[in-house]
Design an enzyme around this catalytic site. Structure first.
Site, PDB file in Angstrom:
ATOM      1  N   SER A  16      24.059  32.282 -23.409  1.00 44.84           N
ATOM      2  CA  SER A  16      24.774  33.566 -23.360  1.00 44.84           C
ATOM      3  C   SER A  16      23.793  34.742 -23.299  1.00 44.84           C
ATOM      4  O   SER A  16      24.090  35.762 -22.667  1.00 44.84           O
ATOM      5  CB  SER A  16      25.733  33.706 -24.541  1.00 44.84           C
ATOM      6  N   ASN A  17      22.633  34.603 -23.914  1.00 44.11           N
ATOM      7  CA  ASN A  17      21.647  35.692 -23.810  1.00 44.11           C
ATOM      8  C   ASN A  17      21.079  35.778 -22.399  1.00 44.11           C
ATOM      9  O   ASN A  17      20.832  36.877 -21.892  1.00 44.11           O
ATOM     10  CB  ASN A  17      20.525  35.514 -24.837  1.00 44.11           C
ATOM     11  N   LYS A  68       8.825  20.156 -30.490  1.00 43.28           N
ATOM     12  CA  LYS A  68       7.814  20.729 -29.580  1.00 43.28           C
ATOM     13  C   LYS A  68       7.775  19.904 -28.307  1.00 43.28           C
ATOM     14  O   LYS A  68       8.269  18.767 -28.281  1.00 43.28           O
ATOM     15  CB  LYS A  68       6.440  20.765 -30.253  1.00 43.28           C
ATOM     16  N   MET A  95      14.677  25.976 -28.223  1.00 42.87           N
ATOM     17  CA  MET A  95      14.598  25.369 -29.550  1.00 42.87           C
ATOM     18  C   MET A  95      13.292  24.613 -29.818  1.00 42.87           C
ATOM     19  O   MET A  95      13.241  23.768 -30.707  1.00 42.87           O
ATOM     20  CB  MET A  95      15.796  24.449 -29.779  1.00 42.87           C
ATOM     21  N   ARG A  96      12.241  24.894 -29.077  1.00 38.16           N
ATOM     22  CA  ARG A  96      10.959  24.216 -29.346  1.00 38.16           C
ATOM     23  C   ARG A  96       9.907  25.249 -29.722  1.00 38.16           C
ATOM     24  O   ARG A  96       9.954  26.395 -29.258  1.00 38.16           O
ATOM     25  CB  ARG A  96      10.479  23.467 -28.109  1.00 38.16           C
ATOM     26  N   VAL A  98       6.560  27.171 -29.554  1.00 36.46           N
ATOM     27  CA  VAL A  98       5.666  27.536 -28.440  1.00 36.46           C
ATOM     28  C   VAL A  98       4.225  27.341 -28.894  1.00 36.46           C
ATOM     29  O   VAL A  98       3.816  27.871 -29.926  1.00 36.46           O
ATOM     30  CB  VAL A  98       5.929  28.992 -28.007  1.00 36.46           C
ATOM     31  N   ASN A 112      10.986  36.724 -27.651  1.00 40.81           N
ATOM     32  CA  ASN A 112      12.072  35.889 -28.198  1.00 40.81           C
ATOM     33  C   ASN A 112      13.118  36.777 -28.847  1.00 40.81           C
ATOM     34  O   ASN A 112      12.841  37.905 -29.227  1.00 40.81           O
ATOM     35  CB  ASN A 112      11.485  34.926 -29.245  1.00 40.81           C
ATOM     36  N   HIS A 114      15.798  36.494 -32.122  1.00 30.87           N
ATOM     37  CA  HIS A 114      16.085  35.676 -33.305  1.00 30.87           C
ATOM     38  C   HIS A 114      17.292  36.265 -34.037  1.00 30.87           C
ATOM     39  O   HIS A 114      17.376  37.489 -34.206  1.00 30.87           O
ATOM     40  CB  HIS A 114      14.855  35.667 -34.227  1.00 30.87           C
TER      41      HIS A 114
HETATM   42  C1  GRF Z   1      20.842  32.971 -30.241  1.00 30.53           C
HETATM   43  O1  GRF Z   1      21.577  33.181 -31.422  1.00 30.53           O
HETATM   44  C2  GRF Z   1      19.405  33.346 -30.404  1.00 30.53           C
HETATM   45  O2  GRF Z   1      19.193  34.365 -31.320  1.00 30.53           O
HETATM   46  C3  GRF Z   1      18.797  32.072 -30.922  1.00 30.53           C
HETATM   47  O3  GRF Z   1      19.487  31.045 -30.259  1.00 30.53           O
HETATM   48  C4  GRF Z   1      20.787  31.491 -29.867  1.00 30.53           C
HETATM   49  C5  GRF Z   1      20.906  31.278 -28.390  1.00 30.53           C
HETATM   50  O4  GRF Z   1      22.200  31.494 -27.910  1.00 30.53           O
HETATM   51  N1  GRF Z   1      17.357  32.091 -30.696  1.00 30.53           N
HETATM   52  P1  GRF Z   1      22.487  31.475 -26.345  1.00 30.53           P
HETATM   53  O5  GRF Z   1      22.055  30.115 -25.809  1.00 30.53           O
HETATM   54  O6  GRF Z   1      21.737  32.593 -25.702  1.00 30.53           O
HETATM   55  O7  GRF Z   1      23.964  31.646 -26.237  1.00 30.53           O
END
Ligand code: GRF
Length: 194
Positions: A16-17, A68, A95-96, A98, A112, A114
């Site tokens: 989604s981001n 990793k 999710m790994r 860096v 990133n 967070h």
């Molecule tokens: C987000 O909450 C971001 O802050 C974290 O992982 C999530 C990713 O969500 N690092 P999406 O895949 O962008 O929907």
């Protein structure tokens, strides 16, 4: 030829981001171009979402570790980034951890987002950590990535109130709304001053 900064977006999840970034680009709010979307997981929704925008997408070979990349995947990643002439690496739910090869190839050019107000609640499921800690507000942070997890220089933060009755899911959903506003604007700021 366009001289827009070329971003590689790395993600392991729903993306989604990534969508928020690409929509900001299309709306003229973020002067950049997504050169490639890369995932460490072949079934990650971010890959399908990249394809739906007509953007190049790539999957890394499997790694022997969960947190990793293995050496083969690390080399593949660097090769993909080079092949697509990426100038910035934008992590969006990647999710790994860096590690050195990527950090050295893109010094101060890995960013990133967070889901907490760093330095509080580093690591996984930060929204749940905030809920369990009983804080009145949490939020999200855009930061540079360095070798320490969730500890690089902070670029921008947005606050999100914790509401009575919040569950991890409702709180994370509101943090994500904030993320989708914050990430494009924070990235635009970084790229303007680069
Ligand atoms: C987000 O909450 C971001 O802050 C974290 O992982 C999530 C990713 O969500 N690092 P999406 O895949 O962008 O929907």
């Amino acid at each position: 030829m366009s001289s827009l900064p070329r971003l590689a977006v790395l993600g392991s999840g729903k993306g989604s981001n990534f969508v928020a970034l690409q929509e900001a680009i299309l709306a003229g709010r973020l002067a950049a171009e997504i050169a490639v979307v890369v995932s460490d997981l072949p079934n990650a929704a971010i890959l399908a979402r990249a394809a739906a925008f007509g953007l190049p997408a790539a999957t890394l070979p499997p790694s022997p570790f969960k947190t990793k990349l293995g050496p083969e995947a690390e080399a593949a990643l660097l090769g993909i980034l080079r092949a697509h002439r990426a100038e910035w690496v934008v992590l969006a739910g990647y999710m790994r951890v860096v590690k050195a090869p990527l950090l050295e190839a893109f010094p101060n050019r890995i960013i990133n987002i967070h889901p907490s107000l760093l330095p509080r609640f580093k690591g996984l499921r930060a929204w749940e950590q905030a809920l369990n800690a009983g804080v009145a507000e949490t939020g999200c942070t855009v930061h540079f990535v360095n070798a320490d997890i969730d500890a690089g220089e902070i670029i921008a933060q947005q606050r999100v109130e914790v509401l009575p009755g919040d569950t991890p899911e409702t709180l994370h959903a509101r943090i994500q709304v904030a993320e989708h506003e914050l990430y494009p604007s924070a990235l635009a700021k970084v790229l303007r001053s680069a």
